[in-house]
Design a protein around this motif. Structure first.
Motif, PDB file in Angstrom:
ATOM      1  N   LEU A 100      -3.400  -2.736   6.304  1.00 33.32           N
ATOM      2  CA  LEU A 100      -2.807  -3.636   7.290  1.00 33.32           C
ATOM      3  C   LEU A 100      -2.400  -4.967   6.662  1.00 33.32           C
ATOM      4  CD1 LEU A 100      -5.088  -3.054  10.418  1.00 33.32           C
ATOM      5  CD2 LEU A 100      -2.809  -2.128   9.959  1.00 33.32           C
ATOM      6  N   ALA A 101      -3.153  -5.408   5.664  1.00 29.65           N
ATOM      7  CA  ALA A 101      -2.817  -6.657   4.979  1.00 29.65           C
ATOM      8  C   ALA A 101      -1.522  -6.522   4.172  1.00 29.65           C
ATOM      9  CB  ALA A 101      -3.963  -7.072   4.055  1.00 29.65           C
ATOM     10  N   LEU A 102      -1.071  -5.288   3.951  1.00 26.95           N
ATOM     11  CA  LEU A 102       0.168  -5.028   3.208  1.00 26.95           C
ATOM     12  C   LEU A 102       1.385  -4.889   4.125  1.00 26.95           C
ATOM     13  CD1 LEU A 102      -0.936  -2.373   0.553  1.00 26.95           C
ATOM     14  CD2 LEU A 102      -0.071  -4.661   0.066  1.00 26.95           C
ATOM     15  N   ARG A 103       1.224  -5.131   5.397  1.00 23.84           N
ATOM     16  CA  ARG A 103       2.320  -4.865   6.328  1.00 23.84           C
ATOM     17  C   ARG A 103       3.631  -5.537   5.918  1.00 23.84           C
ATOM     18  NH1 ARG A 103      -0.782  -5.547  12.104  1.00 23.84           N
ATOM     19  NH2 ARG A 103      -1.493  -7.428  11.035  1.00 23.84           N
ATOM     20  N   ASP A 104       3.542  -6.780   5.448  1.00 29.71           N
ATOM     21  CA  ASP A 104       4.770  -7.481   5.073  1.00 29.71           C
ATOM     22  C   ASP A 104       5.427  -6.876   3.839  1.00 29.71           C
ATOM     23  OD1 ASP A 104       2.501  -8.506   3.594  1.00 29.71           O
ATOM     24  OD2 ASP A 104       3.837 -10.051   2.805  1.00 29.71           O
ATOM     25  N   ALA A 105       4.641  -6.190   2.986  1.00 28.75           N
ATOM     26  CA  ALA A 105       5.200  -5.582   1.777  1.00 28.75           C
ATOM     27  C   ALA A 105       6.156  -4.437   2.111  1.00 28.75           C
ATOM     28  CB  ALA A 105       4.083  -5.078   0.871  1.00 28.75           C
ATOM     29  N   PHE A 106       5.987  -3.821   3.268  1.00 29.09           N
ATOM     30  CA  PHE A 106       6.828  -2.692   3.659  1.00 29.09           C
ATOM     31  C   PHE A 106       8.128  -3.134   4.344  1.00 29.09           C
ATOM     32  CE2 PHE A 106       2.491  -0.834   3.780  1.00 29.09           C
ATOM     33  CZ  PHE A 106       2.677   0.195   2.871  1.00 29.09           C
ATOM     34  N   LEU A 107       8.159  -4.367   4.826  1.00 30.55           N
ATOM     35  CA  LEU A 107       9.308  -4.819   5.610  1.00 30.55           C
ATOM     36  C   LEU A 107      10.439  -5.308   4.709  1.00 30.55           C
ATOM     37  CD1 LEU A 107       7.533  -6.776   8.491  1.00 30.55           C
ATOM     38  CD2 LEU A 107       8.443  -4.440   8.534  1.00 30.55           C
ATOM     39  N   SER A 108      11.644  -4.892   5.039  1.00 34.84           N
ATOM     40  CA  SER A 108      12.823  -5.330   4.294  1.00 34.84           C
ATOM     41  C   SER A 108      14.044  -5.165   5.202  1.00 34.84           C
ATOM     42  CB  SER A 108      13.004  -4.489   3.026  1.00 34.84           C
ATOM     43  OG  SER A 108      13.414  -3.166   3.358  1.00 34.84           O
ATOM     44  N   ARG A 109      15.172  -5.571   4.688  1.00 35.48           N
ATOM     45  CA  ARG A 109      16.402  -5.426   5.470  1.00 35.48           C
ATOM     46  C   ARG A 109      16.821  -3.975   5.642  1.00 35.48           C
ATOM     47  NH1 ARG A 109      20.143 -10.499   3.249  1.00 35.48           N
ATOM     48  NH2 ARG A 109      18.478 -12.064   3.394  1.00 35.48           N
ATOM     49  N   ARG A 110      16.120  -3.071   4.976  1.00 32.86           N
ATOM     50  CA  ARG A 110      16.383  -1.645   5.192  1.00 32.86           C
ATOM     51  C   ARG A 110      16.174  -1.255   6.653  1.00 32.86           C
ATOM     52  NH1 ARG A 110      13.624   1.942   0.336  1.00 32.86           N
ATOM     53  NH2 ARG A 110      14.749   1.039  -1.431  1.00 32.86           N
ATOM     54  N   VAL A 111      15.376  -2.027   7.382  1.00 34.59           N
ATOM     55  CA  VAL A 111      15.109  -1.675   8.784  1.00 34.59           C
ATOM     56  C   VAL A 111      16.391  -1.623   9.591  1.00 34.59           C
ATOM     57  CG1 VAL A 111      12.774  -2.643   8.694  1.00 34.59           C
ATOM     58  CG2 VAL A 111      14.663  -4.079   9.507  1.00 34.59           C
ATOM     59  N   HIS A 112      17.381  -2.410   9.194  1.00 29.95           N
ATOM     60  CA  HIS A 112      18.637  -2.385   9.940  1.00 29.95           C
ATOM     61  C   HIS A 112      19.251  -0.996   9.902  1.00 29.95           C
ATOM     62  CE1 HIS A 112      23.119  -2.969  10.217  1.00 29.95           C
ATOM     63  NE2 HIS A 112      22.697  -3.453  11.375  1.00 29.95           N
ATOM     64  N   PRO A 208      11.685  -3.552  -0.022  1.00 34.11           N
ATOM     65  CA  PRO A 208      10.236  -3.686   0.150  1.00 34.11           C
ATOM     66  C   PRO A 208       9.563  -3.928  -1.202  1.00 34.11           C
ATOM     67  CG  PRO A 208      10.849  -1.376   0.199  1.00 34.11           C
ATOM     68  CD  PRO A 208      12.140  -2.153   0.155  1.00 34.11           C
ATOM     69  N   ASP A 209       8.304  -4.355  -1.166  1.00 34.74           N
ATOM     70  CA  ASP A 209       7.550  -4.638  -2.394  1.00 34.74           C
ATOM     71  C   ASP A 209       6.835  -3.357  -2.837  1.00 34.74           C
ATOM     72  OD1 ASP A 209       6.038  -5.636  -4.458  1.00 34.74           O
ATOM     73  OD2 ASP A 209       5.432  -7.445  -3.395  1.00 34.74           O
ATOM     74  N   ARG A 210       7.590  -2.480  -3.473  1.00 36.29           N
ATOM     75  CA  ARG A 210       7.057  -1.174  -3.872  1.00 36.29           C
ATOM     76  C   ARG A 210       5.905  -1.305  -4.862  1.00 36.29           C
ATOM     77  NH1 ARG A 210       9.027   4.170  -4.105  1.00 36.29           N
ATOM     78  NH2 ARG A 210       8.129   5.377  -5.827  1.00 36.29           N
ATOM     79  N   ALA A 211       6.010  -2.237  -5.800  1.00 40.41           N
ATOM     80  CA  ALA A 211       4.972  -2.394  -6.825  1.00 40.41           C
ATOM     81  C   ALA A 211       3.635  -2.793  -6.204  1.00 40.41           C
ATOM     82  CB  ALA A 211       5.410  -3.439  -7.845  1.00 40.41           C
ATOM     83  N   ARG A 212       3.677  -3.654  -5.227  1.00 39.64           N
ATOM     84  CA  ARG A 212       2.446  -4.090  -4.559  1.00 39.64           C
ATOM     85  C   ARG A 212       1.791  -2.933  -3.818  1.00 39.64           C
ATOM     86  NH1 ARG A 212       2.628  -8.442   0.280  1.00 39.64           N
ATOM     87  NH2 ARG A 212       0.410  -8.400   0.889  1.00 39.64           N
ATOM     88  N   VAL A 213       2.586  -2.129  -3.176  1.00 41.66           N
ATOM     89  CA  VAL A 213       2.062  -0.972  -2.451  1.00 41.66           C
ATOM     90  C   VAL A 213       1.497   0.055  -3.416  1.00 41.66           C
ATOM     91  CG1 VAL A 213       2.646   0.929  -0.904  1.00 41.66           C
ATOM     92  CG2 VAL A 213       3.625  -1.347  -0.499  1.00 41.66           C
ATOM     93  N   GLU A 214       2.220   0.294  -4.508  1.00 38.30           N
ATOM     94  CA  GLU A 214       1.757   1.275  -5.483  1.00 38.30           C
ATOM     95  C   GLU A 214       0.437   0.838  -6.126  1.00 38.30           C
ATOM     96  OE1 GLU A 214       4.109   4.129  -8.417  1.00 38.30           O
ATOM     97  OE2 GLU A 214       4.164   2.035  -9.097  1.00 38.30           O
ATOM     98  N   ASP A 215       0.301  -0.457  -6.396  1.00 40.87           N
ATOM     99  CA  ASP A 215      -0.953  -0.966  -6.956  1.00 40.87           C
ATOM    100  C   ASP A 215      -2.117  -0.675  -6.011  1.00 40.87           C
ATOM    101  OD1 ASP A 215      -2.532  -2.815  -8.842  1.00 40.87           O
ATOM    102  OD2 ASP A 215      -2.790  -3.804  -6.905  1.00 40.87           O
ATOM    103  N   PHE A 216      -1.885  -0.879  -4.734  1.00 42.26           N
ATOM    104  CA  PHE A 216      -2.908  -0.582  -3.727  1.00 42.26           C
ATOM    105  C   PHE A 216      -3.272   0.894  -3.742  1.00 42.26           C
ATOM    106  CE2 PHE A 216      -3.103   1.164   0.691  1.00 42.26           C
ATOM    107  CZ  PHE A 216      -4.408   0.796   0.996  1.00 42.26           C
ATOM    108  N   LEU A 217      -2.268   1.758  -3.770  1.00 41.69           N
ATOM    109  CA  LEU A 217      -2.515   3.196  -3.729  1.00 41.69           C
ATOM    110  C   LEU A 217      -3.292   3.665  -4.960  1.00 41.69           C
ATOM    111  CD1 LEU A 217      -2.021   5.860  -2.230  1.00 41.69           C
ATOM    112  CD2 LEU A 217       0.137   6.075  -3.495  1.00 41.69           C
ATOM    113  N   VAL A 218      -2.925   3.164  -6.134  1.00 44.18           N
ATOM    114  CA  VAL A 218      -3.624   3.558  -7.366  1.00 44.18           C
ATOM    115  C   VAL A 218      -5.075   3.102  -7.322  1.00 44.18           C
ATOM    116  CG1 VAL A 218      -3.750   3.165  -9.855  1.00 44.18           C
ATOM    117  CG2 VAL A 218      -1.542   3.648  -8.780  1.00 44.18           C
ATOM    118  N   ARG A 219      -5.310   1.873  -6.861  1.00 48.71           N
ATOM    119  CA  ARG A 219      -6.680   1.365  -6.778  1.00 48.71           C
ATOM    120  C   ARG A 219      -7.529   2.204  -5.830  1.00 48.71           C
ATOM    121  NH1 ARG A 219      -7.329  -2.730  -4.260  1.00 48.71           N
ATOM    122  NH2 ARG A 219      -5.242  -3.441  -3.614  1.00 48.71           N
ATOM    123  N   VAL A 220      -6.940   2.601  -4.732  1.00 47.02           N
ATOM    124  CA  VAL A 220      -7.671   3.394  -3.745  1.00 47.02           C
ATOM    125  C   VAL A 220      -7.979   4.786  -4.285  1.00 47.02           C
ATOM    126  CG1 VAL A 220      -7.443   4.521  -1.491  1.00 47.02           C
ATOM    127  CG2 VAL A 220      -6.820   2.122  -1.738  1.00 47.02           C
TER     128      VAL A 220
END
Length: 249
Positions: A100-112, A208-220
């Motif tokens: 949930l703390a990563l919510r902003d990492a997923f948001l981008s102008r792709r939503v349009h 979106p901030d793909r690197a930040r999300v991927e870092d989270f996934l690898v750590r988990v």
């Protein structure tokens, strides 16, 4: 381990979605449950991989494995992004709170593109209903309007808010068929145009901030492997080394 076991024992986040999360529930509304489970890392060492999603075990319940959920969120899938922003959180653990703390990492102008593309598909179905039956499915018309308004506001503010708040009564009037179809058409066109206009000056990043999300996934995944390391079928112990590789001893 069955798919139902994964949902029951390894869910990191679950919430209520649909009309209840949007502030559009009526007495007959279902309770739609959506969730994210974390399949133990060791399950990926087998030929048969864990499922990417699970339907059930409860009625109106659907869950995604964390990696699949993140993939869809990075693609700006409307259903996934709204799931991350539901005001009705049913269950969350420490890993879920990190998500949930990563919510902003997923948001981008792709939503349009993704929100409007989904809306266009829904609009075509409504137009087909009008041609065939003389009227649209009013519940679907209501949700089309809600989705376009959500997209417009997200692009304008950079914040995804699922609750329609003071738009509730007008949207419910659409659901009841009290708003003429030409008026709904006009409303839809206006919201789409406002969403288009909001893209250029949007505070959202282009990607979106793909690197930040991927870092989270690898750590988990690494933490899961460390927690559940145990002797294998031939007596070896699988360990995760500091560099992230796997070795057998």
């Amino acid at each position: 381990m069955t798919p139902q076991d994964l949902v029951r024992d390894h869910t990191i986040y679950s919430c209520v979605m649909g009309s209840r999360a949007f502030g559009l529930a009526t007495d007959g509304s279902d309770t739609d449950l959506r969730g994210v489970f974390l399949a133990p890392t060791a399950l990926y060492w087998r030929f048969d991989k864990p499922p990417t999603h699970v339907d059930g075990p409860a009625e109106e319940q659907f869950s995604w494995e964390l990696e699949r959920f993140c993939e869809l969120a990075l693609r700006a899938n409307p259903n996934i992004l709204e799931c991350l922003h539901s005001p009705l959180v049913e269950r969350v653990d420490d890993t879920g709170r990190e998500l949930l703390a990563l919510r902003d990492a997923f948001l981008s102008r792709r939503v349009h593109e993704t929100f409007v593309r989904y809306a266009v598909g829904q609009r075509r179905k409504l137009d087909a209903d009008v041609r065939q039956y003389g009227a649209p499915r009013w519940k679907h018309a209501m949700h089309l309007l809600r989705l376009l308004a959500t997209c417009r506001d997200l692009l304008r503010t950079g914040r995804l808010v699922t609750d329609v708040d003071d738009g509730r009564e007008r949207l419910l009037a659409v659901r009841r068929g009290e708003v003429p179809w030409p008026e709904v058409e006009s409303w839809t066109a206006r919201l789409a145009a406002e969403a288009d206009a909001a893209v250029t000056g949007s505070p959202l990043p282009a990607e979106p901030d793909r690197a930040r999300v991927e870092d989270f996934l690898v750590r988990v995944r690494r933490a899961s492997a460390l927690r559940e390391a145990q002797p294998g079928p031939y007596g070896e112990v699988v360990q995760v080394v500091a560099g992230g590789g796997l070795v057998g001893q």
